[in-house]
Scaffold this motif. Structure first.
Motif, PDB file in Angstrom:
ATOM      1  N   ASN A 251       0.826  -1.203   0.000  1.00 25.57           N
ATOM      2  CA  ASN A 251       0.000   0.000   0.000  1.00 25.57           C
ATOM      3  C   ASN A 251       0.862   1.255   0.000  1.00 25.57           C
ATOM      4  O   ASN A 251       1.973   1.259   0.521  1.00 25.57           O
ATOM      5  N   ARG A 252       0.337   2.349  -0.543  1.00 20.76           N
ATOM      6  CA  ARG A 252       1.108   3.593  -0.594  1.00 20.76           C
ATOM      7  C   ARG A 252       1.382   4.163   0.789  1.00 20.76           C
ATOM      8  O   ARG A 252       2.391   4.834   0.989  1.00 20.76           O
ATOM      9  N   SER A 253       0.507   3.901   1.758  1.00 25.65           N
ATOM     10  CA  SER A 253       0.777   4.329   3.136  1.00 25.65           C
ATOM     11  C   SER A 253       1.996   3.609   3.690  1.00 25.65           C
ATOM     12  O   SER A 253       2.812   4.198   4.409  1.00 25.65           O
TER      13      SER A 253
ATOM     14  N   GLY B 121       4.434   2.573   1.798  1.00 25.68           N
ATOM     15  CA  GLY B 121       5.547   3.224   1.098  1.00 25.68           C
ATOM     16  C   GLY B 121       5.965   4.512   1.777  1.00 25.68           C
ATOM     17  O   GLY B 121       7.157   4.826   1.879  1.00 25.68           O
TER      18      GLY B 121
ATOM     19  N   ILE C 195       6.906   0.496  -4.440  1.00 25.39           N
ATOM     20  CA  ILE C 195       5.514   0.818  -4.101  1.00 25.39           C
ATOM     21  C   ILE C 195       5.085   2.115  -4.766  1.00 25.39           C
ATOM     22  O   ILE C 195       3.995   2.197  -5.349  1.00 25.39           O
ATOM     23  N   TYR C 196       5.925   3.146  -4.723  1.00 23.34           N
ATOM     24  CA  TYR C 196       5.583   4.428  -5.340  1.00 23.34           C
ATOM     25  C   TYR C 196       5.454   4.276  -6.858  1.00 23.34           C
ATOM     26  O   TYR C 196       4.606   4.923  -7.474  1.00 23.34           O
TER      27      TYR C 196
ATOM     28  N   TRP D 224       1.986   2.809  -7.444  1.00 23.10           N
ATOM     29  CA  TRP D 224       0.856   3.682  -7.135  1.00 23.10           C
ATOM     30  C   TRP D 224       0.856   4.977  -7.939  1.00 23.10           C
ATOM     31  O   TRP D 224      -0.201   5.474  -8.326  1.00 23.10           O
ATOM     32  N   PHE D 225       2.029   5.567  -8.163  1.00 17.56           N
ATOM     33  CA  PHE D 225       2.096   6.903  -8.769  1.00 17.56           C
ATOM     34  C   PHE D 225       2.693   6.911 -10.174  1.00 17.56           C
ATOM     35  O   PHE D 225       2.548   7.894 -10.889  1.00 17.56           O
TER      36      PHE D 225
ATOM     37  N   GLU E  59       6.451  11.940  -7.059  1.00 14.62           N
ATOM     38  CA  GLU E  59       6.436  11.262  -5.765  1.00 14.62           C
ATOM     39  C   GLU E  59       7.578  10.243  -5.681  1.00 14.62           C
ATOM     40  O   GLU E  59       8.299  10.185  -4.677  1.00 14.62           O
ATOM     41  N   ARG E  60       7.736   9.477  -6.748  1.00 13.25           N
ATOM     42  CA  ARG E  60       8.824   8.489  -6.780  1.00 13.25           C
ATOM     43  C   ARG E  60      10.175   9.195  -6.866  1.00 13.25           C
ATOM     44  O   ARG E  60      11.157   8.728  -6.277  1.00 13.25           O
TER      45      ARG E  60
END
Length: 196
Positions: A70-72, A74, A103-104, A107-108, A114-115
């Motif tokens: 999950n991003r949380s 990450g 993970i980033y 998700w992104f 973000e990454r």
């Protein structure tokens, strides 16, 4: 008579253990985000030894609540990578930051800003670890992703440029170090956080 005394002693022990358990639960927030914010504040204050256990607890809770990808999760991994870097725990920091990158990316997107922020943290780790070629490659990648997202004149490029300048200085590539430092100095300052 002896049996009644044993029973009272056992009840007292159960009561004491129960009170201790309740106090322990009350003393430790069970919400990963509360622990995360507390760890962030301690990290920002330079109190890395106090921040680490809170971030570690936040990671356990976030993984239990959302699963390992999950991003949380990450977000917490990235924070732990930063904290461990500052503590000199480079191998552990590398594992957490590389996991946060995966993970980033999921998700992104692989080239997301973000990454790129996590890449900056990994680049700083490699710089502090003395692995300058790795730091250069990672920071160049982060810089490219930030430029792609925000353009060449955004204040968001400043961190990557300043870290690259430090890396080139450490490598003895003085002209490149100067060029990156000058470019960073020409960028607009980041917006000031509003005061409460």
């Amino acid at each position: 008579m002896h049996h009644a005394a044993d029973l009272m002693l056992r009840q007292l022990i159960v009561l004491v253990v129960g009170c201790f358990a309740v106090l322990t639960v009350l003393a430790q927030p069970s919400d990963w985000s509360t622990l995360f914010v507390q760890a962030m504040r301690l990290k920002d204050a330079g109190q890395f030894d106090q921040a680490a256990p809170l971030a570690e607890q936040a990671l356990v809770l976030a993984q239990a609540q959302y699963g390992p990808e999950n991003r949380s999760v990450g977000l917490v991994l990235n924070l732990l990578g930063i904290i461990y870097t500052e503590q000199g725990r480079y191998a552990e920091a590398e594992v957490f930051l590389e996991r946060a990158l995966r993970i980033y990316g999921k998700w992104f997107g692989e080239t997301s800003p973000e990454r790129a922020g996590v890449l900056n943290n990994l680049g700083r780790l490699y710089f502090k670890w003395g692995r300058y070629a790795h730091a250069e490659a990672i920071l160049q990648q982060a810089l490219a992703f930030f430029e792609q997202a925000y353009g060449p004149h955004s204040h968001r490029l400043r961190y990557s440029l300043e870290r690259l300048s430090e890396v080139y200085q450490a490598m003895g590539r003085i002209e490149e170090a100067r060029r990156y430092a000058e470019r960073a100095a020409q960028l607009p300052p980041p917006p000031q956080a509003s005061q409460p």
